[in-house]
Design a protein around this motif. Structure first.
Motif, PDB file in Angstrom:
ATOM      1  N   LYS A 114       0.690  -1.229   0.003  1.00  0.00           N
ATOM      2  CA  LYS A 114      -0.085   0.133   0.153  1.00  0.00           C
ATOM      3  C   LYS A 114       0.749   1.272   0.062  1.00  0.00           C
ATOM      4  O   LYS A 114       1.972   1.340   0.670  1.00  0.00           O
ATOM      5  CB  LYS A 114      -0.893   0.072   1.264  1.00  0.00           C
ATOM      6  N   SER A 137       0.255   5.300   1.140  1.00  0.00           N
ATOM      7  CA  SER A 137      -0.742   6.066   1.573  1.00  0.00           C
ATOM      8  C   SER A 137      -0.172   7.482   1.628  1.00  0.00           C
ATOM      9  O   SER A 137       0.981   7.687   1.886  1.00  0.00           O
ATOM     10  CB  SER A 137      -0.953   5.718   3.061  1.00  0.00           C
ATOM     11  N   ASP A 157      -3.973   4.981  -1.149  1.00  0.00           N
ATOM     12  CA  ASP A 157      -4.890   5.501   0.069  1.00  0.00           C
ATOM     13  C   ASP A 157      -4.678   6.964   0.248  1.00  0.00           C
ATOM     14  O   ASP A 157      -3.393   7.297   0.332  1.00  0.00           O
ATOM     15  CB  ASP A 157      -4.844   4.630   1.157  1.00  0.00           C
ATOM     16  N   PHE A 170      -5.713   9.950   2.764  1.00  0.00           N
ATOM     17  CA  PHE A 170      -6.205  10.141   3.916  1.00  0.00           C
ATOM     18  C   PHE A 170      -5.672  11.387   4.649  1.00  0.00           C
ATOM     19  O   PHE A 170      -4.399  11.337   4.883  1.00  0.00           O
ATOM     20  CB  PHE A 170      -5.976   8.876   4.690  1.00  0.00           C
ATOM     21  N   LEU A 226      -5.620   6.118  11.159  1.00  0.00           N
ATOM     22  CA  LEU A 226      -4.690   5.889  10.086  1.00  0.00           C
ATOM     23  C   LEU A 226      -4.059   4.533  10.387  1.00  0.00           C
ATOM     24  O   LEU A 226      -3.607   3.834   9.423  1.00  0.00           O
ATOM     25  CB  LEU A 226      -3.558   7.000   9.899  1.00  0.00           C
ATOM     26  N   GLN A 238      -5.138   1.930  11.807  1.00  0.00           N
ATOM     27  CA  GLN A 238      -6.031   0.992  11.800  1.00  0.00           C
ATOM     28  C   GLN A 238      -5.916   0.920   9.921  1.00  0.00           C
ATOM     29  O   GLN A 238      -6.127  -0.498   9.718  1.00  0.00           O
ATOM     30  CB  GLN A 238      -7.439   1.281  12.169  1.00  0.00           C
ATOM     31  N   ARG A 239      -5.960   1.892   9.251  1.00  0.00           N
ATOM     32  CA  ARG A 239      -6.267   1.729   7.799  1.00  0.00           C
ATOM     33  C   ARG A 239      -4.999   1.002   7.435  1.00  0.00           C
ATOM     34  O   ARG A 239      -5.160  -0.014   6.574  1.00  0.00           O
ATOM     35  CB  ARG A 239      -6.364   3.280   7.121  1.00  0.00           C
ATOM     36  N   ALA A 264      -4.611  -2.705   8.532  1.00  0.00           N
ATOM     37  CA  ALA A 264      -5.722  -3.699   7.835  1.00  0.00           C
ATOM     38  C   ALA A 264      -5.083  -4.637   6.669  1.00  0.00           C
ATOM     39  O   ALA A 264      -5.413  -5.565   6.036  1.00  0.00           O
ATOM     40  CB  ALA A 264      -6.775  -2.958   7.150  1.00  0.00           C
ATOM     41  N   ASP A 265      -3.774  -3.872   6.156  1.00  0.00           N
ATOM     42  CA  ASP A 265      -3.046  -4.575   5.063  1.00  0.00           C
ATOM     43  C   ASP A 265      -2.063  -5.608   5.873  1.00  0.00           C
ATOM     44  O   ASP A 265      -1.140  -6.118   4.795  1.00  0.00           O
ATOM     45  CB  ASP A 265      -2.388  -3.610   4.237  1.00  0.00           C
TER      46      ASP A 265
END
Ligand SMILES: Nc1nc2c(c(=O)[nH]1)N[C@@H](CN(C=O)c1ccc(C(=O)N[C@@H](CCC(=O)O)C(=O)O)cc1)CN2
Ligand SMILES: NCC(=O)N[C@@H]1O[C@H](COP(=O)([O-])[O-])[C@@H](O)[C@H]1O
Length: 225
Positions: free
Chosen positions: A38, A40, A60, A62, A91, A93-94, A97-98
């Motif tokens: 990811k 971000s 992402d 954010f 942030l 937790q986002r 999640a990966d």
């Protein structure tokens, strides 16, 4: 027995992403035994997003203000702090999640509070940051320019600055260094030259640091099956 899964890297950026590009290239050619899962960003429309998309890496966006954690132009310090803590917790937790094994700050221009750092530590996910200065020098933003100002004033120790990758702790840019590269300024060197030399050094250093940590993560995983 199938191939072991590579360590999963989550990268945070705020800008052009030349260091992200160095990581992408090194993961693709095997110099980093990991995969970026990811990218971000906290700024809309930055080139980091294009670089990730071109490499097929999920992205992402954010942002603390755009996503409602803090009002634009907020002056109340308590509300600003509350907004940062809520943003940082969300942030974390986002990103978790990966299921990352490593988080890399590659020009991420946001100071992370314990609301981000604590969940990462509890999940056993190290965070590293690229900083264009030597350990204990020029903490924070604008490090290259501040080192150059000291050089012009004849106050830069040994006419030497540099860059490093360090572990991220609450105290900004004071985490333990992982890799360091010194840069000795030439007589009458211009700021543009120092910026270019520093960015070149960074691109190699961030790859070296990520490769080192991914190799350690893979080794630990192999011996603790
Ligand atoms: N807890 C930590 N957070 C961050 C670290 C760290 O070592 N510990 N490193 C920084 C990266 N960084 C320097 O390397 C840095 C980035 C940004 C700032 C800063 O003052 N940010 C301002 C906002 C600036 C802006 O939005 O343009 C802020 O967060 O209020 C200082 C240092 C990443 N985070
Ligand atoms: N304090 C953090 C800091 O100053 N980070 C700096 O942001 C730039 C990101 O460039 P990039 O977006 O091209 O990778 C890099 O020079 C990095 O050292």
């Amino acid at each position: 027995m199938g191939q072991p899964t590579k360590p999963r890297i989550s990268v945070l950026c705020s800008g052009s992403g030349t260091n992200l590009q160095a990581l992408i290239d090194a993961c693709q050619d095997g110099r980093i035994p990991g995969e970026i899962v990811k990218v971000s960003v906290n700024k809309a429309g930055v080139k980091s997003l294009e670089r990730a998309a071109k490499a097929g890496i999920p992205t992402d966006y954010f942002n603390m203000i755009k996503h409602g954690f803090r009002a634009a132009g907020e002056k109340d310090e308590q509300k600003k702090t509350e907004g940062r803590l809520k943003y940082d917790a969300a942030l974390a937790q986002r990103i978790l999640a990966d299921r990352p094994d490593l988080v890399v700050l590659a020009g991420f221009m946001h100071i992370l509070s314990t609301a981000f750092l604590d969940p990462m530590e509890q999940a056993g996910v190290p965070i590293i940051n690229l900083h264009p200065a030597l350990p204990g020098k020029y903490d924070g933003a604008g490090a290259i320019e501040r080192a150059y100002a000291d050089f012009e004033a004849g106050k830069l120790e040994n006419n030497t600055t540099g860059c490093m990758v360090h572990y991220v702790i609450a105290e900004v840019d004071r985490g333990a260094p992982i890799v360091i590269q010194e840069i000795v300024l030439q007589e009458n060197e211009r700021l543009e030259s120092l910026i270019e030399r520093t960015h070149d050094a960074e691109h190699g250093l961030i790859v070296k640091a990520a490769a080192k940590l991914c190799a350690e993560i893979a080794e630990k995983r192999a011996t603790h099956k």
